[in-house]
Design a protein around this motif. Sequence first.
Motif, PDB file in Angstrom:
ATOM      1  N   VAL A 221       0.838  -1.188   0.000  1.00 27.27           N
ATOM      2  CA  VAL A 221       0.000   0.000   0.000  1.00 27.27           C
ATOM      3  C   VAL A 221       0.877   1.244   0.000  1.00 27.27           C
ATOM      4  O   VAL A 221       1.836   1.338   0.774  1.00 27.27           O
ATOM      5  CB  VAL A 221      -0.936   0.034   1.227  1.00 27.27           C
ATOM      6  N   VAL A 222       0.556   2.196  -0.884  1.00 28.40           N
ATOM      7  CA  VAL A 222       1.221   3.487  -0.928  1.00 28.40           C
ATOM      8  C   VAL A 222       0.282   4.515  -0.301  1.00 28.40           C
ATOM      9  O   VAL A 222      -0.876   4.628  -0.695  1.00 28.40           O
ATOM     10  CB  VAL A 222       1.575   3.898  -2.366  1.00 28.40           C
ATOM     11  N   VAL A 223       0.768   5.248   0.692  1.00 34.20           N
ATOM     12  CA  VAL A 223      -0.011   6.261   1.393  1.00 34.20           C
ATOM     13  C   VAL A 223       0.610   7.622   1.092  1.00 34.20           C
ATOM     14  O   VAL A 223       1.827   7.786   1.220  1.00 34.20           O
ATOM     15  CB  VAL A 223      -0.020   6.015   2.913  1.00 34.20           C
ATOM     16  N   SER A 224      -0.204   8.592   0.688  1.00 31.81           N
ATOM     17  CA  SER A 224       0.343   9.901   0.317  1.00 31.81           C
ATOM     18  C   SER A 224      -0.556  11.026   0.785  1.00 31.81           C
ATOM     19  O   SER A 224      -1.780  10.878   0.905  1.00 31.81           O
ATOM     20  CB  SER A 224       0.554   9.985  -1.195  1.00 31.81           C
ATOM     21  N   LEU A 225       0.097  12.165   1.065  1.00 30.55           N
ATOM     22  CA  LEU A 225      -0.605  13.378   1.447  1.00 30.55           C
ATOM     23  C   LEU A 225       0.292  14.567   1.145  1.00 30.55           C
ATOM     24  O   LEU A 225       1.434  14.627   1.627  1.00 30.55           O
ATOM     25  CB  LEU A 225      -0.975  13.371   2.936  1.00 30.55           C
TER      26      LEU A 225
ATOM     27  N   PHE B  53       4.638   7.260   1.372  1.00 30.63           N
ATOM     28  CA  PHE B  53       5.219   6.154   2.114  1.00 30.63           C
ATOM     29  C   PHE B  53       4.634   4.858   1.578  1.00 30.63           C
ATOM     30  O   PHE B  53       3.562   4.857   0.970  1.00 30.63           O
ATOM     31  CB  PHE B  53       4.913   6.261   3.608  1.00 30.63           C
ATOM     32  N   LYS B  54       5.306   3.759   1.818  1.00 31.37           N
ATOM     33  CA  LYS B  54       4.789   2.472   1.382  1.00 31.37           C
ATOM     34  C   LYS B  54       4.978   1.422   2.464  1.00 31.37           C
ATOM     35  O   LYS B  54       5.926   1.483   3.252  1.00 31.37           O
ATOM     36  CB  LYS B  54       5.460   2.000   0.085  1.00 31.37           C
ATOM     37  N   THR B  55       4.059   0.482   2.499  1.00 32.11           N
ATOM     38  CA  THR B  55       4.174  -0.643   3.410  1.00 32.11           C
ATOM     39  C   THR B  55       5.125  -1.669   2.799  1.00 32.11           C
ATOM     40  O   THR B  55       5.559  -1.538   1.654  1.00 32.11           O
ATOM     41  CB  THR B  55       2.809  -1.304   3.638  1.00 32.11           C
ATOM     42  N   ARG B  56       5.396  -2.695   3.561  1.00 34.61           N
ATOM     43  CA  ARG B  56       6.160  -3.803   2.991  1.00 34.61           C
ATOM     44  C   ARG B  56       5.270  -4.582   2.024  1.00 34.61           C
ATOM     45  O   ARG B  56       4.042  -4.405   2.003  1.00 34.61           O
ATOM     46  CB  ARG B  56       6.660  -4.731   4.097  1.00 34.61           C
TER      47      ARG B  56
ATOM     48  N   VAL C 218      -3.287   3.751  -2.109  1.00 38.16           N
ATOM     49  CA  VAL C 218      -3.329   2.995  -3.362  1.00 38.16           C
ATOM     50  C   VAL C 218      -2.701   1.627  -3.115  1.00 38.16           C
ATOM     51  O   VAL C 218      -1.579   1.542  -2.603  1.00 38.16           O
ATOM     52  CB  VAL C 218      -2.578   3.710  -4.499  1.00 38.16           C
ATOM     53  N   VAL C 219      -3.424   0.581  -3.457  1.00 40.83           N
ATOM     54  CA  VAL C 219      -2.954  -0.788  -3.256  1.00 40.83           C
ATOM     55  C   VAL C 219      -2.442  -1.334  -4.580  1.00 40.83           C
ATOM     56  O   VAL C 219      -3.130  -1.257  -5.607  1.00 40.83           O
ATOM     57  CB  VAL C 219      -4.074  -1.693  -2.710  1.00 40.83           C
ATOM     58  N   TRP C 220      -1.219  -1.872  -4.551  1.00 41.19           N
ATOM     59  CA  TRP C 220      -0.573  -2.402  -5.746  1.00 41.19           C
ATOM     60  C   TRP C 220      -0.178  -3.859  -5.542  1.00 41.19           C
ATOM     61  O   TRP C 220       0.108  -4.281  -4.422  1.00 41.19           O
ATOM     62  CB  TRP C 220       0.689  -1.607  -6.093  1.00 41.19           C
TER      63      TRP C 220
END
Length: 329
Positions: A58-62, A67-70, A105-107
Amino acid sequence: MSDNRLSIGRLHIPPLRRGTSRNSSSPNPDVTVVLRVQVLSCNDLEAKDSNGKSDPFVVVSLSGERFKTRVCKRNLNPEYEPESATFDFPIYMSLAHRLGTLKFVVWDEDRIKNDHLGEYSLPIDQWIKGNAFAFDDPNNEPILVRLGSSPRGTMFIKVGFVHPPGSTSQPDFGITYETLIANNDHLKVGLVTVEICGIKDLPKWRNMTRTSFDMDPFVEVSIGAQVKRTSVKQHTLNPDWEERLTFHVRQHDLSLPIRLAVFDQDRFTSNDYVGEVEIIIPVENSTMRDFMHPLTPVKKPRHPYGLSTPTITFRANYRPKDVPGQLAR
């Protein structure tokens, strides 16, 4: 974070910039408050790999911070440890009027091109539920959200405020949050109205008793994080609604599609996904435009009699804020 670059499709984003380090002890006098965001888990994600699984992250942005999770290998229901999926975003009151949405956003990680698994946008006025402003408040419970731009998938997230590291001034989170919202209220640029007319030729799926073809359809309409739904029409494959749903939109919403997802209500299990349509918000004029689109995709392999070409009819328009009386609360 072990990865210092995000590979999204063929696009490589420069090394991630840390907002406010959770371990930092040096105060930043310009930071009013810190927004802490945690991704707990995703559920029922799409399988994008040949093994019937995905490798989701998951990519988190503001406001330019990302930032991204593992990456969770071969998993459709990943759970993320707090230390690798909790991120801090510094909030500057001097730049409060420029805050955008908090985006997830989930990739699915892939060597050649990452696959998109869904996304969710959380506007500033939906960051906090109830009066649980602090991240560590016992009443601040995780939020379950449904991933958009995807036929399936949900995600558990937690959002709340913490004070900047080393800060000697600790303002009230509630007052700070109200100020942030007030400074962003002017970003509402217009009103989108979607009128659901009806659907023709829904698929013939057998009911639970397998005695007849049955469906109890409803339509879920969303623009980013805003989600509204029609009433449920009982026992029909050709429902009519003539129901209007309205959305107050900000500038960033105008780049998002209007998503209309059709479901068959099920009182005993989860609602069955039928299909969806996405259109771009019609900003070129303020008159109602008529739309007629086939639902896609319509997939239900366990229903052998489900082949059909359902079509949804609806109307939509966008009215800018400067039209008198359009944005009355």
